[in-house]
Write an enzyme that holds these catalytic residues in place. Structure first.
Site, PDB file in Angstrom:
ATOM      1  N   GLY A   8      12.463 -41.633  -9.308  1.00 20.31           N
ATOM      2  CA  GLY A   8      12.392 -40.868  -9.824  1.00 20.31           C
ATOM      3  C   GLY A   8      11.262 -40.276  -9.916  1.00 20.31           C
TER       4      GLY A   8
ATOM      5  N   GLY B 277       6.610 -40.398 -11.417  1.00 18.26           N
ATOM      6  CA  GLY B 277       7.117 -41.156 -10.366  1.00 18.26           C
ATOM      7  C   GLY B 277       6.204 -40.386  -9.432  1.00 18.26           C
TER       8      GLY B 277
ATOM      9  N   SER C 242      -0.102 -47.091 -17.256  1.00 16.05           N
ATOM     10  CA  SER C 242      -1.054 -46.243 -18.044  1.00 16.05           C
ATOM     11  C   SER C 242      -1.742 -45.447 -17.677  1.00 16.05           C
ATOM     12  CB  SER C 242      -1.266 -46.862 -19.679  1.00 16.05           C
ATOM     13  OG  SER C 242      -2.184 -46.251 -20.562  1.00 16.05           O
ATOM     14  N   GLY C 243      -2.290 -43.898 -18.348  1.00 15.21           N
ATOM     15  CA  GLY C 243      -2.976 -43.111 -17.491  1.00 15.21           C
ATOM     16  C   GLY C 243      -2.525 -41.813 -17.737  1.00 15.21           C
TER      17      GLY C 243
ATOM     18  N   LYS D 159       2.631 -53.855 -22.210  1.00 13.83           N
ATOM     19  CA  LYS D 159       1.731 -52.288 -22.436  1.00 13.83           C
ATOM     20  C   LYS D 159       2.746 -51.689 -23.676  1.00 13.83           C
ATOM     21  CE  LYS D 159       1.256 -48.116 -21.584  1.00 13.83           C
ATOM     22  NZ  LYS D 159       2.902 -47.374 -20.993  1.00 13.83           N
TER      23      LYS D 159
ATOM     24  N   HIS E 159       0.089 -52.503 -26.294  1.00 12.90           N
ATOM     25  CA  HIS E 159      -1.092 -51.512 -25.765  1.00 12.90           C
ATOM     26  C   HIS E 159      -0.499 -49.571 -26.440  1.00 12.90           C
ATOM     27  CE1 HIS E 159      -2.403 -47.474 -23.213  1.00 12.90           C
ATOM     28  NE2 HIS E 159      -3.394 -47.932 -22.893  1.00 12.90           N
ATOM     29  N   ASN E 160       0.203 -50.029 -26.456  1.00 11.85           N
ATOM     30  CA  ASN E 160       1.117 -48.215 -26.850  1.00 11.85           C
ATOM     31  C   ASN E 160       0.769 -48.229 -28.573  1.00 11.85           C
ATOM     32  OD1 ASN E 160       1.112 -47.485 -23.995  1.00 11.85           O
ATOM     33  ND2 ASN E 160       3.496 -46.401 -24.619  1.00 11.85           N
TER      34      ASN E 160
ATOM     35  N   GLU F 228      -2.434 -47.889 -28.650  1.00 13.58           N
ATOM     36  CA  GLU F 228      -2.488 -46.663 -28.662  1.00 13.58           C
ATOM     37  C   GLU F 228      -2.180 -45.604 -30.338  1.00 13.58           C
ATOM     38  OE1 GLU F 228      -0.933 -44.972 -24.513  1.00 13.58           O
ATOM     39  OE2 GLU F 228       0.560 -43.888 -26.459  1.00 13.58           O
ATOM     40  N   TYR F 229      -1.051 -45.686 -30.772  1.00 10.45           N
ATOM     41  CA  TYR F 229      -0.790 -45.315 -31.896  1.00 10.45           C
ATOM     42  C   TYR F 229      -2.016 -44.955 -32.832  1.00 10.45           C
ATOM     43  CZ  TYR F 229       4.619 -44.417 -30.721  1.00 10.45           C
ATOM     44  OH  TYR F 229       5.862 -43.823 -30.285  1.00 10.45           O
TER      45      TYR F 229
ATOM     46  N   HIS G 223      12.298 -72.507 -54.021  1.00 11.47           N
ATOM     47  CA  HIS G 223      11.638 -72.896 -52.500  1.00 11.47           C
ATOM     48  C   HIS G 223      10.583 -73.410 -52.358  1.00 11.47           C
ATOM     49  CE1 HIS G 223      14.024 -68.840 -52.795  1.00 11.47           C
ATOM     50  NE2 HIS G 223      13.748 -67.878 -53.385  1.00 11.47           N
TER      51      HIS G 223
HETATM   52  N1  LIG Z   1       4.799 -39.297 -18.569  1.00 14.62           N
HETATM   53  C1  LIG Z   1       3.963 -40.066 -19.398  1.00 14.62           C
HETATM   54  O1  LIG Z   1       2.604 -39.759 -19.998  1.00 14.62           O
HETATM   55  C2  LIG Z   1       4.238 -42.239 -19.315  1.00 14.62           C
HETATM   56  C3  LIG Z   1       5.086 -42.128 -19.011  1.00 14.62           C
HETATM   57  N2  LIG Z   1       5.954 -43.764 -18.660  1.00 14.62           N
HETATM   58  C4  LIG Z   1       7.472 -43.960 -18.623  1.00 14.62           C
HETATM   59  O2  LIG Z   1       7.070 -43.538 -17.743  1.00 14.62           O
HETATM   60  C5  LIG Z   1       9.020 -43.661 -16.800  1.00 14.62           C
HETATM   61  C6  LIG Z   1       9.146 -42.068 -16.829  1.00 14.62           C
HETATM   62  O3  LIG Z   1       8.234 -41.396 -17.482  1.00 14.62           O
HETATM   63  P1  LIG Z   1       7.749 -39.625 -16.348  1.00 14.62           P
HETATM   64  O4  LIG Z   1       8.149 -39.486 -15.451  1.00 14.62           O
HETATM   65  O5  LIG Z   1       7.092 -39.381 -17.858  1.00 14.62           O
HETATM   66  O6  LIG Z   1       9.103 -39.035 -17.141  1.00 14.62           O
HETATM   67  P2  LIG Z   1      10.140 -37.571 -16.459  1.00 14.62           P
HETATM   68  O7  LIG Z   1      11.337 -37.091 -17.444  1.00 14.62           O
HETATM   69  O8  LIG Z   1       8.548 -36.654 -16.201  1.00 14.62           O
HETATM   70  O9  LIG Z   1      11.025 -38.171 -15.035  1.00 14.62           O
HETATM   71  C7  LIG Z   1      12.196 -38.969 -15.201  1.00 14.62           C
HETATM   72  C8  LIG Z   1      12.511 -38.931 -13.648  1.00 14.62           C
HETATM   73  O10 LIG Z   1      13.578 -39.691 -13.756  1.00 14.62           O
HETATM   74  C9  LIG Z   1      14.500 -39.123 -13.713  1.00 14.62           C
HETATM   75  N3  LIG Z   1      16.598 -40.133 -13.584  1.00 14.62           N
HETATM   76  C10 LIG Z   1      16.658 -39.728 -15.323  1.00 14.62           C
HETATM   77  N4  LIG Z   1      17.415 -40.873 -15.656  1.00 14.62           N
HETATM   78  C11 LIG Z   1      17.820 -41.040 -13.676  1.00 14.62           C
HETATM   79  C12 LIG Z   1      18.436 -41.782 -13.398  1.00 14.62           C
HETATM   80  N5  LIG Z   1      19.840 -41.842 -14.320  1.00 14.62           N
HETATM   81  N6  LIG Z   1      19.060 -42.187 -12.206  1.00 14.62           N
HETATM   82  C13 LIG Z   1      17.726 -41.796 -11.507  1.00 14.62           C
HETATM   83  N7  LIG Z   1      16.793 -40.835 -12.314  1.00 14.62           N
HETATM   84  C14 LIG Z   1      16.977 -40.706 -13.460  1.00 14.62           C
HETATM   85  C15 LIG Z   1      14.568 -37.675 -14.242  1.00 14.62           C
HETATM   86  O11 LIG Z   1      14.935 -37.182 -12.721  1.00 14.62           O
HETATM   87  P3  LIG Z   1      16.437 -35.857 -12.925  1.00 14.62           P
HETATM   88  O12 LIG Z   1      15.526 -35.334 -13.919  1.00 14.62           O
HETATM   89  O13 LIG Z   1      16.219 -35.089 -11.515  1.00 14.62           O
HETATM   90  O14 LIG Z   1      17.181 -36.396 -13.383  1.00 14.62           O
HETATM   91  C16 LIG Z   1      13.545 -37.455 -13.635  1.00 14.62           C
HETATM   92  O15 LIG Z   1      12.864 -36.971 -11.522  1.00 14.62           O
HETATM   93  C17 LIG Z   1       9.361 -43.576 -18.876  1.00 14.62           C
HETATM   94  O16 LIG Z   1       9.743 -45.013 -19.377  1.00 14.62           O
HETATM   95  C18 LIG Z   1       7.907 -43.167 -19.451  1.00 14.62           C
HETATM   96  O17 LIG Z   1       7.887 -43.859 -20.508  1.00 14.62           O
HETATM   97  C19 LIG Z   1       4.517 -44.516 -19.098  1.00 14.62           C
HETATM   98  C20 LIG Z   1       3.136 -44.036 -18.489  1.00 14.62           C
HETATM   99  C21 LIG Z   1       2.466 -43.010 -19.272  1.00 14.62           C
HETATM  100  O1  LIG Z   2       3.041 -45.053 -22.258  1.00 15.76           O
HETATM  101  C1  LIG Z   2       2.162 -43.382 -22.724  1.00 15.76           C
HETATM  102  C2  LIG Z   2       0.583 -43.928 -22.813  1.00 15.76           C
HETATM  103  O2  LIG Z   2       0.307 -44.947 -22.185  1.00 15.76           O
HETATM  104  C3  LIG Z   2       3.276 -42.902 -23.146  1.00 15.76           C
HETATM  105  O3  LIG Z   2       2.011 -41.068 -23.052  1.00 15.76           O
HETATM  106  C4  LIG Z   2       3.740 -43.013 -24.227  1.00 15.76           C
HETATM  107  O4  LIG Z   2       5.234 -42.987 -24.009  1.00 15.76           O
HETATM  108  C5  LIG Z   2       3.580 -41.360 -25.341  1.00 15.76           C
HETATM  109  O5  LIG Z   2       4.478 -42.374 -26.403  1.00 15.76           O
HETATM  110  P1  LIG Z   2       4.621 -41.712 -27.307  1.00 15.76           P
HETATM  111  O6  LIG Z   2       5.450 -40.521 -27.112  1.00 15.76           O
HETATM  112  O7  LIG Z   2       5.606 -42.449 -28.404  1.00 15.76           O
HETATM  113  O8  LIG Z   2       3.678 -41.314 -28.415  1.00 15.76           O
END
Ligand SMILES: NC(=O)C1=CN([C@@H]2O[C@H](COP(=O)(O)OP(=O)(O)OC[C@H]3O[C@@H](n4cnc5c(N)ncnc54)[C@H](OP(=O)(O)O)[C@@H]3O)[C@@H](O)[C@H]2O)C=CC1
Ligand SMILES: O=C(CO)[C@H](O)[C@H](O)COP(=O)(O)O
Length: 471
Positions: free
Chosen positions: A12, A17, A131-132, A185, A188-189, A192-193, A453
């Protein structure tokens, strides 16, 4: 790169990622990432710092073959079914002893299930909270690992290298058994909310006193130099200056007031109810995002119910200070409720979550990082088993110093009809928490009256029931 094999693999290559993998590469690890989408694999390679070893592939099996053994693989895909799908596609490709990490925002009960499932297949599975956001992932996030301690040792050097640093210490530590990383985590969220909700209320309260975006920027920037110093206050100051590229307005003024959410705040509230533990400031923040979605109804209601007459008459500098203190109060109470939840969950769910380590990890890299966490860190060093941070003497001094202004702000908000439910919930929780004898003796009497009760007495042990007289 030893034997031409890579140190770490990522599944991902979205926002998190890609950036986390590039961060690893910047710290000297050779890394490889898989994504079905070729534009993402090329974006990974083109984003690499010169001289680092980064490869993107569009075949999962190809990535697995190119990893050192035992393999260390993280997935950063959306929570839920995608995580299970990735696990299933990995199973035929892995060997006993390999380490699989879910770094996304998965529900901890899913993580518990997956830990068990992969253990049966002699694989290590870890749920790790990260997180970040985008910037944090690239330059130093807070990392919340939980689960298999043996597996943690295999990835510890990498996680410590890429994590944010505070006073030279990495913002990562082993945070407990099984689903603990994702549990921490999730909470933490929730915090955050809550803090975000209260910042939005402070914004409304200041706007009601006539502050424009420039002045709001100045106020939040100044606040960020003092006791409220935090990532969320810092970005809020920036937001007020952002110009819209489509109109002459400031961007914040043209953004719809319907707030989105992906679920982690709701999970925190749901789990708090199940434990049970009281986190009303967090619950309120979740509910207010829900109310924000009732746009059409709110428009109708606004026509029916006029706001009370009058406005904020306090001199503006005094009001800014009062709102500052109310936000500071609400922020402390948001952390207090989240940390109390972790304290209770750790015991109830047998996760052994070390609270002193949790607050240390949160000091840097994550969305809720703030200077207040230093105070909490000291408190937990003195008493690691503190059930609620409000019981610490230094925290008590802080709260007592801002209590009066918080009450003034809540009273004013109620009088002029500005919704400030988050700060109000924080104050109400505080008032209940500091009340030696609550009026819930009456609730017990009512329960016994209508449903037999039973109740306990204050003057003798035992359980009692009364045949209540009707008058
Ligand atoms: N964005 C943020 O600020 C934060 C996000 N997170 C968490 O991190 C995780 C990833 O988030 P984020 O990077 O933002 O998401 P994105 O949508 O940017 O990326 C998700 C990736 O997962 C891939 N993917 C989706 N489904 C599948 C599958 N079934 N098999 C393989 N690959 C798959 C997608 O590939 P493709 O699009 O090519 O299908 C895409 O590259 C989530 O759980 C999110 O809640 C945690 C902290 C902060
Ligand atoms: O994990 C995170 C930061 O720590 C994400 O940014 C979080 O998923 C945001 O949550 P929401 O979309 O529910 O506001």
């Amino acid at each position: 790169m030893s034997n031409s094999l890579y140190d770490f693999g990522m599944i991902g290559l979205g926002v998190m990622g890609r950036n986390l993998l590039l961060n690893m590469a910047d710290h000297g690890f050779s890394v490889i990432g898989f994504d079905k989408d070729a534009t993402k694999t090329s974006a990974l390679e083109s984003g690499a710092t010169a001289g680092t070893t980064v490869k993107g592939v569009a075949e999962l099996a190809a990535m697995i073959q190119l990893l050192q053994r035992p393999r260390r693989i993280m997935m950063l895909v959306p929570a839920g079914q995608p995580v299970d799908d990735v696990i299933e596609s990995l199973l035929p490709l892995l060997e006993p002893g390999d380490v699989v990490i879910d770094g996304g925002n998965s529900h901890y009960t899913d993580t518990l299930r997956r830990v068990k499932y992969l253990k049966e297949k002699q694989l290590h599975f870890m749920g790790i909270g990260v997180s970040g956001g985008e910037m944090g992932a690239r330059t130093g996030p807070a990392i919340m690992p939980g689960g298999d301690p043996e597996a943690y040792e295999k990835v510890r050097p990498m996680l410590e290298a890429i994590a944010a640093k505070v006073k030279g210490e990495p913002c990562v530590a082993y945070l407990g058994k099984e689903g603990a990383g994702h549990y921490v985590k999730m909470v933490h969220n929730g915090i955050e909310y809550s803090i975000m909700q209260q910042i939005s209320e402070a914004y409304a309260l200041l706007k009601a006193a006539g502050l424009d975006n420039d002045k709001l920027h100045e106020v939040f920037r100044t606040w960020n130099e003092g006791a409220l110093q935090s990532f969320l206050v810092e970005i809020t100051a920036d937001i007020f200056l952002q110009k819209d590229d489509k109109t002459d307005a400031r961007l914040v003024d043209v953004i719809s007031d319907k707030a989105g959410s992906k679920g982690t705040g709701k999970w925190t509230s749901q789990d708090a109810m199940d434990l049970p533990v009281a986190i009303p400031a967090i619950d309120t923040a979740v509910s207010l995002r829900t109310i924000s979605a009732y746009k059409e109804e709110r428009v109708q209601a606004a026509k029916i119910y006029e706001a009370p007459a009058g406005g904020i008459n306090t001199p503006v500098d005094t009001w800014i200070q009062q709102v500052h203190d109310a936000l500071y109060f609400g922020t402390i109470l948001s952390y207090a409720q989240g940390l109390a939840m972790l304290y209770q969950a750790s015991a109830e769910l047998k996760m052994e979550i070390p609270l002193p380590q949790v607050v240390k990890v949160w000091r840097g890299g994550c969305i809720i990082r703030s200077v207040l966490l230093e105070t909490f860190s000291t408190a937990y060093q003195q008493s690691p088993e503190l059930p609620n941070i409000l019981l610490n003497k230094e925290v008590a001094k802080l709260v007592q110093g801002i209590e009066t202004n918080t009450r003034t702000v809540v009273a004013q908000a109620a009088q002029v009809g500005i919704p400030a439910a988050g700060i109000m919930a924080a104050l109400s929780y505080f008032d209940a928490y500091r009340t030696e004898r609550m009026p819930t003796n009456l609730v017990q009497a009512q329960r016994d009256y209508f449903g037999a009760h039973t109740y306990q007495r204050i003057d003798m042990p035992g359980t009692f029931h009364t045949v209540w007289e009707q008058h």
